[in-house]
Design a protein around this motif. Structure first.
Motif, PDB file in Angstrom:
ATOM      1  N   GLU A 114      -1.570  -8.310  16.923  1.00  0.00           N
ATOM      2  CA  GLU A 114      -1.478  -9.285  15.728  1.00  0.00           C
ATOM      3  C   GLU A 114      -2.556 -10.142  15.611  1.00  0.00           C
ATOM      4  O   GLU A 114      -3.077 -10.423  14.493  1.00  0.00           O
ATOM      5  CB  GLU A 114      -0.079  -9.908  15.693  1.00  0.00           C
ATOM      6  CG  GLU A 114       0.880  -8.987  15.735  1.00  0.00           C
ATOM      7  CD  GLU A 114       2.420  -9.771  15.546  1.00  0.00           C
ATOM      8  OE1 GLU A 114       3.570  -9.274  15.311  1.00  0.00           O
ATOM      9  OE2 GLU A 114       2.457 -10.779  16.222  1.00  0.00           O
ATOM     10  N   LEU A 115      -2.677 -10.623  16.523  1.00  0.00           N
ATOM     11  CA  LEU A 115      -4.195 -11.621  16.497  1.00  0.00           C
ATOM     12  C   LEU A 115      -5.560 -10.784  16.439  1.00  0.00           C
ATOM     13  O   LEU A 115      -6.149 -11.426  15.603  1.00  0.00           O
ATOM     14  CB  LEU A 115      -4.275 -12.517  18.000  1.00  0.00           C
ATOM     15  CG  LEU A 115      -3.034 -13.693  18.127  1.00  0.00           C
ATOM     16  CD1 LEU A 115      -3.387 -14.082  19.631  1.00  0.00           C
ATOM     17  CD2 LEU A 115      -3.078 -14.696  17.044  1.00  0.00           C
ATOM     18  N   GLU A 116      -5.610  -9.739  16.780  1.00  0.00           N
ATOM     19  CA  GLU A 116      -6.799  -8.788  16.738  1.00  0.00           C
ATOM     20  C   GLU A 116      -6.956  -8.355  15.097  1.00  0.00           C
ATOM     21  O   GLU A 116      -7.988  -8.506  14.605  1.00  0.00           O
ATOM     22  CB  GLU A 116      -6.947  -7.825  17.581  1.00  0.00           C
ATOM     23  CG  GLU A 116      -8.026  -6.762  17.265  1.00  0.00           C
ATOM     24  CD  GLU A 116      -9.233  -7.334  17.980  1.00  0.00           C
ATOM     25  OE1 GLU A 116     -10.333  -6.486  17.728  1.00  0.00           O
ATOM     26  OE2 GLU A 116      -9.256  -8.515  18.453  1.00  0.00           O
ATOM     27  N   LEU A 117      -5.839  -7.924  14.836  1.00  0.00           N
ATOM     28  CA  LEU A 117      -5.683  -7.723  13.206  1.00  0.00           C
ATOM     29  C   LEU A 117      -6.149  -8.803  12.407  1.00  0.00           C
ATOM     30  O   LEU A 117      -6.914  -8.774  11.261  1.00  0.00           O
ATOM     31  CB  LEU A 117      -4.445  -7.322  12.844  1.00  0.00           C
ATOM     32  CG  LEU A 117      -4.118  -6.787  11.298  1.00  0.00           C
ATOM     33  CD1 LEU A 117      -5.164  -5.680  10.991  1.00  0.00           C
ATOM     34  CD2 LEU A 117      -2.818  -6.140  10.843  1.00  0.00           C
ATOM     35  N   GLU A 118      -5.602 -10.342  12.862  1.00  0.00           N
ATOM     36  CA  GLU A 118      -5.921 -11.302  11.930  1.00  0.00           C
ATOM     37  C   GLU A 118      -7.334 -11.581  11.900  1.00  0.00           C
ATOM     38  O   GLU A 118      -8.127 -11.969  10.982  1.00  0.00           O
ATOM     39  CB  GLU A 118      -5.164 -12.401  12.415  1.00  0.00           C
ATOM     40  CG  GLU A 118      -3.622 -12.279  12.194  1.00  0.00           C
ATOM     41  CD  GLU A 118      -2.759 -13.648  12.790  1.00  0.00           C
ATOM     42  OE1 GLU A 118      -3.587 -14.647  13.375  1.00  0.00           O
ATOM     43  OE2 GLU A 118      -1.702 -13.860  12.739  1.00  0.00           O
ATOM     44  N   ARG A 119      -7.943 -11.393  13.283  1.00  0.00           N
ATOM     45  CA  ARG A 119      -9.382 -11.699  13.422  1.00  0.00           C
ATOM     46  C   ARG A 119     -10.304 -10.691  12.575  1.00  0.00           C
ATOM     47  O   ARG A 119     -11.356 -11.035  12.131  1.00  0.00           O
ATOM     48  CB  ARG A 119      -9.740 -11.592  15.056  1.00  0.00           C
ATOM     49  CG  ARG A 119     -11.104 -11.804  15.309  1.00  0.00           C
ATOM     50  CD  ARG A 119     -11.317 -11.964  16.723  1.00  0.00           C
ATOM     51  NE  ARG A 119     -11.444 -10.494  17.347  1.00  0.00           N
ATOM     52  CZ  ARG A 119     -12.566 -10.096  17.338  1.00  0.00           C
ATOM     53  NH1 ARG A 119     -13.774 -10.430  16.990  1.00  0.00           N
ATOM     54  NH2 ARG A 119     -12.691  -8.506  17.956  1.00  0.00           N
ATOM     55  N   MET A 120      -9.687  -9.493  12.493  1.00  0.00           N
ATOM     56  CA  MET A 120     -10.643  -8.626  12.006  1.00  0.00           C
ATOM     57  C   MET A 120     -10.706  -8.622  10.380  1.00  0.00           C
ATOM     58  O   MET A 120     -11.469  -8.424   9.466  1.00  0.00           O
ATOM     59  CB  MET A 120     -10.108  -6.977  12.173  1.00  0.00           C
ATOM     60  CG  MET A 120     -10.479  -6.381  13.756  1.00  0.00           C
ATOM     61  SD  MET A 120     -12.077  -6.470  13.861  1.00  0.00           S
ATOM     62  CE  MET A 120     -12.581  -7.512  14.742  1.00  0.00           C
TER      63      MET A 120
END
Length: 297
Positions: A114-120
């Motif tokens: 979820e955090l990686e998606l937010e970052r991307m």
């Protein structure tokens, strides 16, 4: 106890408070036993009553459902990330490292995705203009591949929109998908059409060359015998390939048009009309030459 009196339903919260410590103790004992390679046995002082066994069974089902739900959620996140990683130019090595580091379906793994998606997504917002520019480069290449005319390209008005936004990028991405599908459906025909135009161009070069007597001289007094050899090879290729390509396209193009319910355009012109006219002209030339030979004899 009266057999006709319905026993009260167990309180899930009370059961969890009572049974979960037993479950946690057993899990800890099981882990120790697995590390030491022995049978874990039971938990001291605990009687496996029917109610406890049923609670464990329900817990097992709940945990399996939760695991399935988390895996599906991670897969959904990964599918979104895969597109973003590619668009952002993230290396395969970095992607593999992230996936390996977050293998599993724990809450930490889910949160990491979820955090990686937010970052991307944040990076995507920052680089929106770059993404739209890259999408337009891809669209232009697809237009070239499909031999679109300027008029056909102008139909996609969003190409000239300067208000860069998420919606505009989505419109471009949808257009790319549509153009790729069209290119896929036309792929074999487009290959043949390009070969046909190349052969026609070679035929024109031969006709121009035939009217140029100086080609026999070339540079210097010894002429250019290599040129005559190249022309002869070109002539043989034209004689062999052109009729074959024409017959192939006379079959494949109408079939494509019937399947897709629209004419096949090349540079904005109905290709079948061009092809049929070219064949008619060639047949007329052949008839003229045939009559001339007949009259000369």
């Amino acid at each position: 106890m009266d057999p006709f009196v319905v026993a009260p339903a167990p309180d899930p919260r009370r059961q969890r408070a009572e049974y979960f410590p037993i479950f946690a103790a057993y899990v800890g004992k099981l882990q120790e036993a697995m590390e030491e390679g022995r049978d874990p046995g039971g938990v001291e002082g605990v009687d496996p009553t029917q109610m406890l066994v049923e609670w464990f069974e329900r817990l097992k089902v709940d945990l399996e459902e939760e695991k399935t739900h988390r895996e599906a959620h991670i897969q959904t996140l990964y599918d979104q990330l895969e597109v973003l990683w590619k668009r952002m130019g993230i290396t395969d090595e970095d992607i593999d490292d992230f996936v390996e580091l977050n293998r599993g379906s724990s809450t930490d793994n889910v949160r990491a995705y979820e955090l990686e998606l937010e970052r991307m997504l944040e990076m995507k917002r920052e680089k929106m203009s770059m993404f739209i520019g890259n999408a337009r480069v891809e669209i232009e290449q697809l237009w070239d591949d499909l031999m679109f005319s300027e008029e056909e390209r102008e139909v996609f008005a969003a190409f000239h929109d300067d208000e860069h936004s998420e919606d505009l990028l989505t419109i471009h991405e949808e257009e790319i998908v549509k153009l790729k599908n069209e290119r896929r459906s036309k792929a074999p025909i487009l290959v043949s059409i390009r070969k046909y135009y190349q052969i026609c161009e070679e035929q024109k070069q031969l006709e121009i060359s035939a009217s140029d007597q100086s080609r026999l001289l070339g540079r210097g007094t010894r002429g250019d015998p290599g040129r005559l050899l190249r022309e002869e090879k070109m002539r043989k290729r034209v004689v062999k390939e052109k009729p074959k390509l024409e017959q192939e396209l006379l079959i494949s193009v109408p079939h494509w048009e019937e399947e897709n319910g629209k004419p096949l355009l090349v540079n904005g012109i109905h290709f079948m009309g061009v092809l049929q006219e070219a064949v008619r002209v060639e047949e007329a030339k052949a008839d003229t030459k045939k009559r001339q030979r007949t009259n000369s004899t």
